[in-house]
Each structure stands twice: as structure tokens, then as C-alpha cells.
Write an enzyme that holds these catalytic residues in place. Structure first.
Site, short mmCIF file in Angstrom:
data_model
loop_
_atom_site.label_atom_id
_atom_site.label_comp_id
_atom_site.label_asym_id
_atom_site.label_seq_id
_atom_site.Cartn_x
_atom_site.Cartn_y
_atom_site.Cartn_z
N LYS A 22 0.67 -1.11 -0.09
CA LYS A 22 0.10 -0.10 -0.10
C LYS A 22 0.96 1.20 0.14
O LYS A 22 1.92 1.23 0.40
CB LYS A 22 -0.96 -0.16 1.30
CG LYS A 22 -0.04 0.09 2.56
CD LYS A 22 0.18 1.19 3.11
CE LYS A 22 0.86 1.47 4.38
NZ LYS A 22 1.61 2.79 4.69
N GLY A 112 4.19 -6.24 6.07
CA GLY A 112 3.75 -7.15 7.28
C GLY A 112 2.10 -7.01 7.65
O GLY A 112 1.76 -8.26 7.57
N ASP A 146 -2.82 -1.18 10.51
CA ASP A 146 -3.23 -0.98 9.09
C ASP A 146 -3.72 -2.32 8.40
O ASP A 146 -4.16 -2.48 7.45
CB ASP A 146 -1.57 -0.98 8.39
CG ASP A 146 -0.99 0.45 8.63
OD1 ASP A 146 -1.92 1.31 9.28
OD2 ASP A 146 0.18 0.83 8.50
#
Length: 288
Positions: A22, A112, A146
Site C-alpha cells: 500500500k 507485514g 493497518d
């Protein structure tokens, strides 16, 4: 082409998924919260660069990785996500997982978190889709701020610590370049260097994005830690790109426009991507 019985059975016990990176098209730090975290407002977008994860059902948990320097113990978010799914559902689900790591670490690209979200999605698929995407999103927030974003369709305005996700319509397809310097940045260290005494004129809502797009409040603190990052950004801007912005807490930059990447820089091209309902992400054909 007809599949054999063995091929059909194998497909029920294994799955291979793309795990996208992202970027943050804008990132506003509103302030520090009482719990020690920072209140954010950011426009997240998935891109066509990412890792590959392969999952196979077995009797014990194992994780292997193409990057020998990446930990494969309980600190890895992939294993945390798998065990979270098992604890939430009560299923006796164990997996052999291989991570083909293609994204750089400490780059601000969410590698991650994406790996963890992809693992939750894979677990649900192998379990027969027993929970909703919304439940996976909520569970993901327990191990990473996230992670919930990746359960949107790939474009979202995220607030809170990043875990409050407002899905948006896909943006126009856009070619970008990702430039990663030879060093990474620690996210806690970048936030530690934030200076709230300096006034910041950046707005924090999606509506203002069209008026003042592409900003990142974390750049100043990242530049303080690594002054060479500011030099890198200025070099990229002078090479002809319309936009050069650090993604997340760095250390990578994304570049938009018709500039030229200096030959000495480590870089790769990518595109905005989105996913369809009930499907995970996949890469797009190359745009011309």
C-alpha cells in the site's frame, strides 16, 4: 480442461495468494492520543507490487520465507494472524505457509500488515468462508492498525490509528515508481521525532485531497532522522516527476509523472489496483 480428483482435493487444502503493498496518498497526523498512539487521517491505496503467500493445510504450524533475514518465529504477523483466526473460530486449523518476500522491509509499504490480512483471508477460505469480511477486518485490528485496510477494496480513508476504514470508490489507474533507499526507518522512531509545536496547514479529510493532494506529515521527522532522504526527494523532483512523496513512515518514496529514475537508485514500477467483492487482490496487466 477437466481436473482430476487428486487436483480437486489438493485445491481444497492449499491456496496461493498475492499480498499487495500500500501507499499513503496523504497522511495527516492530528495529534497524540491518551493511549500513546497517534490519531491519523490517511488515504490508503493498494498497488500491484507485493509478496506471494502459499498456504497448505497440515497438522502443525510452519512458516518459511524466501528472505533468510526475516524472522519466522512467533513475532511474525503471518503466524499471529493464523493463530488469531484459530482462537476466534475454535477450529483446529494448522497451516504450512511459505512467504515469497518481494517487498522491502521498513519501507512504509505495509508489507507485514498485508501479509497478515492475506493470511486471515486464506484461513477463512480454507475453512469454508465461515466468517464475514467485516469480522476479519475487526479481528485484524487486534494485531495491527493497518491490517483492516486490506479488507477494503483497495482505496480507503483511514482514521484513528489507521484501523477505522472508510472504503472509497477506486481511483483512476495510475502508474507509479517506488524508490527505496538502502536503509529503512523504524516507525516508532519516526513518530518519536514528530514536532507538534510547528503549525501544519494540511487538512485531514478526503474532500480536501483534490485541493491539496499528496502530503505526508511524517516526512519532516523522517528527514530529521535521515537527512539524505530530503536530498533523495529533491533529486527525484528535479528529474521531472510531478509528485514525489514518502509512503507511510518511510523510507520509500512513490513518484508520479514522467520523470526519470537515476540509474543508481533501486526502484520498481507499480500501478493502483483494487479487488472485487468476495475476491482477494491480484495484479493488473501492465498499462501502456
Amino acid at each position: 480442461m477437466r481436473l482430476s480428483i487428486i487436483e480437486i482435493i489438493n485445491s481444497m487444502f492449499s491456496i496461493r495468494l498475492f499480498s499487495p503493498a500500500k501507499i499513503n496518498l496523504f497522511l495527516k497526523v492530528i495529534g497524540k492520543r491518551a493511549d500513546g498512539y497517534h490519531e491519523l487521517s490517511s488515504l490508503f491505496q493498494t498497488i500491484s507490487a507485493g509478496d506471494i503467500l502459499t498456504f497448505q493445510r497440515q497438522t502443525i504450524d510452519t512458516l518459511t520465507c524466501s528472505d533468510p533475514y526475516l524472522p519466522t518465529d512467533d513475532s511474525n504477523l503471518v503466524l499471529k494472524a493464523m493463530r488469531l483466526f484459530r482462537s476466534k473460530t475454535g477450529l483446529d486449523l494448522h497451516l504450512r505457509i511459505h512467504l515469497d518476500k518481494r517487498l522491502p522491509s521498513q519501507a512504509g509499504l505495509g508489507g507485514g500488515s498485508s501479509n497478515a490480512a492475506t493470511t486471515l483471508w486464506a484461513c477463512n477460505q480454507l475453512a469454508g468462508e465461515i466468517v464475514t469480511t467485516e469480522e476479519l477486518m475487526q479481528w485484524g485490528s487486534e494485531i495491527g492498525a493497518d491490517i483492516p485496510f486490506f479488507f477494503s477494496k483497495g482505496t480507503a480513508h483511514c482514521t484513528g490509528r489507521g484501523e477505522c476504514v472508510n472504503s472509497l470508490e477506486p481511483l483512476a489507474h495510475c502508474k507509479i515508481w517506488i524508490v527505496k533507499p538502502p536503509f529503512g526507518l523504524s516507525t516508532p522512531e519516526v513518530y518519536k521525532h514528530l514536532n507538534f509545536s510547528q503549525p501544519n496547514e494540511n487538512n485531514n479529510d478526503y474532500a480536501s485531497f483534490k485541493e491539496k493532494p499528496y502530503f505526508n506529515d511524517l516526512e519532516a521527522s523522517a528527514f530529521e532522522i535521515k537527512p539524505e532522504l530530503k536530498i533523495l526527494k529533491n533529486t527525484l523532483l528535479s528529474s521531472g516527476f510531478d509528485t514525489v512523496l514518502m509512503s507511510g513512515s518511510g523510507s520509500s518514496f512513490f513518484c508520479i509523472g514522467q520523470g526519470q529514475i537515476p540509474a543508481s537508485f533501486k526502484a520498481f514500477s507499480a500501478y493502483f489496483i483494487n479487488r472485487s467483492s468476495n475476491r482477494w487482490y491480484s495484479t493488473l496487466p501492465k498499462l501502456t
